[in-house]
Design an enzyme around this catalytic site. Structure first.
Site, PDB file in Angstrom:
ATOM      1  N   ARG A 157      13.592  -4.496 -17.922  1.00 51.83           N
ATOM      2  CA  ARG A 157      13.200  -5.663 -17.128  1.00 51.83           C
ATOM      3  C   ARG A 157      14.411  -6.353 -16.499  1.00 51.83           C
ATOM      4  O   ARG A 157      15.272  -6.864 -17.201  1.00 51.83           O
ATOM      5  CB  ARG A 157      12.423  -6.672 -17.989  1.00 51.83           C
ATOM      6  CG  ARG A 157      11.830  -7.793 -17.149  1.00 51.83           C
ATOM      7  CD  ARG A 157      11.067  -8.802 -17.983  1.00 51.83           C
ATOM      8  NE  ARG A 157      10.511  -9.846 -17.139  1.00 51.83           N
ATOM      9  CZ  ARG A 157      11.216 -10.862 -16.635  1.00 51.83           C
ATOM     10  NH1 ARG A 157      12.490 -10.965 -16.921  1.00 51.83           N
ATOM     11  NH2 ARG A 157      10.641 -11.756 -15.858  1.00 51.83           N
ATOM     12  N   ARG A 165      -0.501   2.098   7.118  1.00 52.86           N
ATOM     13  CA  ARG A 165      -0.247   0.788   6.487  1.00 52.86           C
ATOM     14  C   ARG A 165       0.435   0.973   5.138  1.00 52.86           C
ATOM     15  O   ARG A 165       1.324   0.196   4.767  1.00 52.86           O
ATOM     16  CB  ARG A 165      -1.562   0.004   6.332  1.00 52.86           C
ATOM     17  CG  ARG A 165      -1.318  -1.407   5.802  1.00 52.86           C
ATOM     18  CD  ARG A 165      -2.567  -2.274   5.838  1.00 52.86           C
ATOM     19  NE  ARG A 165      -3.604  -1.759   4.963  1.00 52.86           N
ATOM     20  CZ  ARG A 165      -4.828  -2.283   4.876  1.00 52.86           C
ATOM     21  NH1 ARG A 165      -5.155  -3.331   5.629  1.00 52.86           N
ATOM     22  NH2 ARG A 165      -5.714  -1.765   4.060  1.00 52.86           N
ATOM     23  N   TYR A 177      -0.756  -1.372  -2.620  1.00 52.45           N
ATOM     24  CA  TYR A 177      -2.025  -0.675  -2.817  1.00 52.45           C
ATOM     25  C   TYR A 177      -2.734  -0.462  -1.496  1.00 52.45           C
ATOM     26  O   TYR A 177      -2.362  -1.037  -0.478  1.00 52.45           O
ATOM     27  CB  TYR A 177      -2.921  -1.416  -3.815  1.00 52.45           C
ATOM     28  CG  TYR A 177      -3.520  -2.714  -3.313  1.00 52.45           C
ATOM     29  CD1 TYR A 177      -2.733  -3.841  -3.117  1.00 52.45           C
ATOM     30  CD2 TYR A 177      -4.882  -2.809  -3.034  1.00 52.45           C
ATOM     31  CE1 TYR A 177      -3.281  -5.026  -2.659  1.00 52.45           C
ATOM     32  CE2 TYR A 177      -5.442  -3.999  -2.586  1.00 52.45           C
ATOM     33  CZ  TYR A 177      -4.631  -5.105  -2.398  1.00 52.45           C
ATOM     34  OH  TYR A 177      -5.175  -6.275  -1.939  1.00 52.45           O
ATOM     35  N   GLU A 226      -6.151 -16.226   7.199  1.00 50.46           N
ATOM     36  CA  GLU A 226      -7.165 -15.214   6.866  1.00 50.46           C
ATOM     37  C   GLU A 226      -7.932 -15.703   5.658  1.00 50.46           C
ATOM     38  O   GLU A 226      -7.753 -16.850   5.230  1.00 50.46           O
ATOM     39  CB  GLU A 226      -6.501 -13.864   6.615  1.00 50.46           C
ATOM     40  CG  GLU A 226      -5.470 -13.906   5.491  1.00 50.46           C
ATOM     41  CD  GLU A 226      -4.745 -12.581   5.281  1.00 50.46           C
ATOM     42  OE1 GLU A 226      -5.282 -11.533   5.633  1.00 50.46           O
ATOM     43  OE2 GLU A 226      -3.633 -12.614   4.728  1.00 50.46           O
ATOM     44  N   LYS A 232       0.711  -5.212   1.792  1.00 47.60           N
ATOM     45  CA  LYS A 232      -0.460  -5.082   0.908  1.00 47.60           C
ATOM     46  C   LYS A 232       0.069  -4.887  -0.509  1.00 47.60           C
ATOM     47  O   LYS A 232       0.107  -3.780  -1.048  1.00 47.60           O
ATOM     48  CB  LYS A 232      -1.373  -3.933   1.357  1.00 47.60           C
ATOM     49  CG  LYS A 232      -2.794  -4.084   0.790  1.00 47.60           C
ATOM     50  CD  LYS A 232      -3.794  -3.274   1.564  1.00 47.60           C
ATOM     51  CE  LYS A 232      -5.164  -3.240   0.889  1.00 47.60           C
ATOM     52  NZ  LYS A 232      -5.864  -4.522   0.861  1.00 47.60           N
ATOM     53  N   HIS A 242      15.088  -8.313 -12.429  1.00 49.33           N
ATOM     54  CA  HIS A 242      14.434  -8.538 -11.139  1.00 49.33           C
ATOM     55  C   HIS A 242      14.924  -7.606 -10.041  1.00 49.33           C
ATOM     56  O   HIS A 242      14.141  -7.132  -9.228  1.00 49.33           O
ATOM     57  CB  HIS A 242      14.637  -9.989 -10.684  1.00 49.33           C
ATOM     58  CG  HIS A 242      13.808 -10.965 -11.455  1.00 49.33           C
ATOM     59  ND1 HIS A 242      14.040 -11.256 -12.778  1.00 49.33           N
ATOM     60  CD2 HIS A 242      12.745 -11.702 -11.087  1.00 49.33           C
ATOM     61  CE1 HIS A 242      13.155 -12.136 -13.187  1.00 49.33           C
ATOM     62  NE2 HIS A 242      12.348 -12.423 -12.181  1.00 49.33           N
TER      63      HIS A 242
HETATM   64  C1  LIG Z   1      -5.602 -10.623   2.338  1.00 53.44           C
HETATM   65  C2  LIG Z   1      -6.454  -9.599   3.024  1.00 53.44           C
HETATM   66  N1  LIG Z   1      -6.651  -9.707   4.338  1.00 53.44           N
HETATM   67  C3  LIG Z   1      -7.419  -8.807   5.006  1.00 53.44           C
HETATM   68  C4  LIG Z   1      -8.036  -7.763   4.350  1.00 53.44           C
HETATM   69  C5  LIG Z   1      -8.873  -6.784   5.115  1.00 53.44           C
HETATM   70  O1  LIG Z   1      -8.226  -5.543   5.211  1.00 53.44           O
HETATM   71  P1  LIG Z   1      -9.021  -4.187   5.460  1.00 53.44           P
HETATM   72  O2  LIG Z   1      -9.795  -4.387   6.736  1.00 53.44           O
HETATM   73  O3  LIG Z   1      -7.990  -3.155   5.587  1.00 53.44           O
HETATM   74  O4  LIG Z   1      -9.922  -3.985   4.276  1.00 53.44           O
HETATM   75  C6  LIG Z   1      -7.850  -7.618   2.967  1.00 53.44           C
HETATM   76  C7  LIG Z   1      -8.475  -6.492   2.255  1.00 53.44           C
HETATM   77  O5  LIG Z   1      -8.423  -6.383   1.076  1.00 53.44           O
HETATM   78  C8  LIG Z   1      -7.027  -8.555   2.298  1.00 53.44           C
HETATM   79  O6  LIG Z   1      -6.809  -8.441   0.976  1.00 53.44           O
END
Ligand SMILES: Cc1ncc(COP(=O)(O)O)c(C=O)c1O
Length: 313
Positions: free
Chosen positions: A123, A67, A48, A202, A170, A125
Site C-alpha cells: 500500500r 473508451r 470499468y 450529468e 470511467k 499512493h
Molecule cells: C456517470 C455516468 N455518466 C453517464 C453514463 C452513461 O454511459 P453509457 O451510455 O456508456 O452507459 C454512465 C454509465 O454508467 C455513468 O456512470
C-alpha cells in the site's frame, strides 16, 4: 471470529450462480477471489466498462473499447488485451451465462461488466511501476426498462455535483456516484441530476439531455462528465431523424423549463424524465409530466439501431 463465522460470510451464498472471468480463468462468481492488497480494493485504482449485449451480440463494442483505452491511458495502466481478445472473452463469458440460464446465447440480453485495476502492490499512493493489472468480468441479465415505466417516465431529483474534476474517466472510484445516487434512492426517485454551479453536468450513472423547441441539447464532452456511449449514438440517431443536436453548456433554468428531459445509459437506453424535484417536466407543453415526441422518436430509433447492429453480425 474466523472469517467463515463472520456474520456477512453468509451473503456469499446469495451471490448469483454464474461464471465470471478473473485473471485468465473462468470460474464460478461465488468462488472468485482477489488479494486484499489489490489497488482496486484499497484505492479504487481501476477502470470499468459496461457493455450491453442484444441477442448475445455486443452493441457499440468498438466505442466501448475506445473508451476503455481512454480511461486506461489516463490511469497509465497498460491495456492487457487487444480488441479481438476482449471480444473473444466477452463472447465466451456470454456463452457461459447463456448455459447457466439454459438459454441459447442468441436469445439472451446481457450486461457484461469489465473491470481492470492496477493490480496488487504494497500500500502506497504513488503508482507502482510494474504492477500486473487485475482483470475481472461478469455477466448479468439485462433487464429492460418496462413498457409501463417508459409510458409514464421517471422521477428525478436535482443536486449539487460534488464529485471530482476527472468525471470523464470511467473509474471504479465511485463513492461520489454512490452518494449522488442515494439522494434519489432516499426519496424513491430514479436518478439524481447534478449541477456544477449553475450548469448541468450529468446524473449519477446516466447522461442527461434536454429538448427545447425540437432541438436536443446536452452538455459538452469535457472532464466534468462521462462521455456515455450513447453520446455518439444519440448524435447519429438525431442525424438519421433530422433532429437538430447541439452540445453546449446548459443552465439549471434551461433544464427546469425544457420541453423534455431524457436520461441515457447502457441499461436505460433513452428514458424520459417526468418530474425533477416534484416539478413537472415540460409544464407548458401538451405532454406535461409525460414522455414527449422527441423521446418517442429516439426510443424507436434506438430499437432500429439495435436491430441493425444485431442483423449485421
Ligand atoms: C456517470 C455516468 N455518466 C453517464 C453514463 C452513461 O454511459 P453509457 O451510455 O456508456 O452507459 C454512465 C454509465 O454508467 C455513468 O456512470
Amino acid at each position: 471470529m474466523s472469517s467463515k463465522n463472520h456474520p456477512y460470510a453468509s451473503t456469499a451464498t446469495n451471490l448469483p450462480d454464474t461464471i465470471c472471468y478473473l485473471n485468465g480463468e473462468f470460474c464460478p462468481l461465488r468462488e472468485a477471489k482477489i488479494s486484499v492488497l489489490d489497488r482496486g480494493f484499497i484505492f479504487g485504482d481501476g477502470v470499468y466498462e459496461v457493455v450491453p449485449l442484444y441477442q448475445g451480440q455486443p452493441f457499440r463494442f468498438e466505442q466501448h473499447m475506445a473508451r476503455l483505452d481512454r480511461s486506461l491511458l489516463e490511469l497509465r495502466i497498460p491495456n492487457p488485451y487487444s480488441k479481438s481478445e476482449w471480444l473473444n472473452l466477452v463472447q465466451q463469458l456470454a456463452s457461459h451465462f447463456a448455459q447457466t440460464t439454459n438459454q441459447k446465447v442468441e436469445h439472451t440480453q446481457q450486461i457484461i461488466y469489465i473491470q481492470i485495476s492496477r493490480g496488487v502492490a504494497p500500500r502506497d499512493h504513488a503508482m507502482p511501476a510494474d504492477c500486473v493489472p487485475t482483470v475481472f468480468m461478469m455477466a448479468n441479465p439485462f433487464k429492460p426498462v418496462s413498457p409501463e415505466i417508459r409510458a409514464t417516465g421517471v422521477k428525478c431529483v436535482s443536486a449539487h455535483d460534488f464529485r471530482w474534476e476527472k468525471a470523464h474517466i470511467k473509474s471504479t472510484s465511485l463513492l461520489g456516484a454512490v452518494f449522488a445516487r442515494q439522494i434519489s434512492a432516499d426519496v424513491g426517485a430514479t436518478e439524481t441530476i447534478m449541477f456544477r454551479g449553475d450548469y448541468l453536468s450529468e446524473a449519477s450513472s446516466s447522461n442527461v439531455w434536454i429538448v427545447k423547441n425540437g432541438t436536443v441539447f446536452a452538455p459538452p464532452k469535457d472532464h466534468l462528465i462521462l462521455e456515455g456511449i450513447r453520446y455518439g449514438l444519440i448524435d447519429e440517431m438525431c442525424k438519421a431523424q433530422s433532429i437538430p443536436f447541439v452540445l453546449r453548456k446548459i443552465t439549471k433554468e434551461e433544464v427546469f423549463s425544457a420541453d423534455e428531459v431524457l436520461l441515457s445509459s447502457a441499461s436505460k437506453e433513452v428514458l424520459p424524465v417526468s418530474h425533477i424535484d416534484d416539478r413537472l417536466v415540460g409544464l407548458h407543453t401538451t405532454h406535461a409530466g409525460k414522455p414527449g415526441p422527441i423521446y418517442k422518436k429516439l426510443h424507436l430509433a434506438y430499437q432500429s439501431f439495435v436491430d441493425a447492429s444485431c442483423n449485421s453480425h
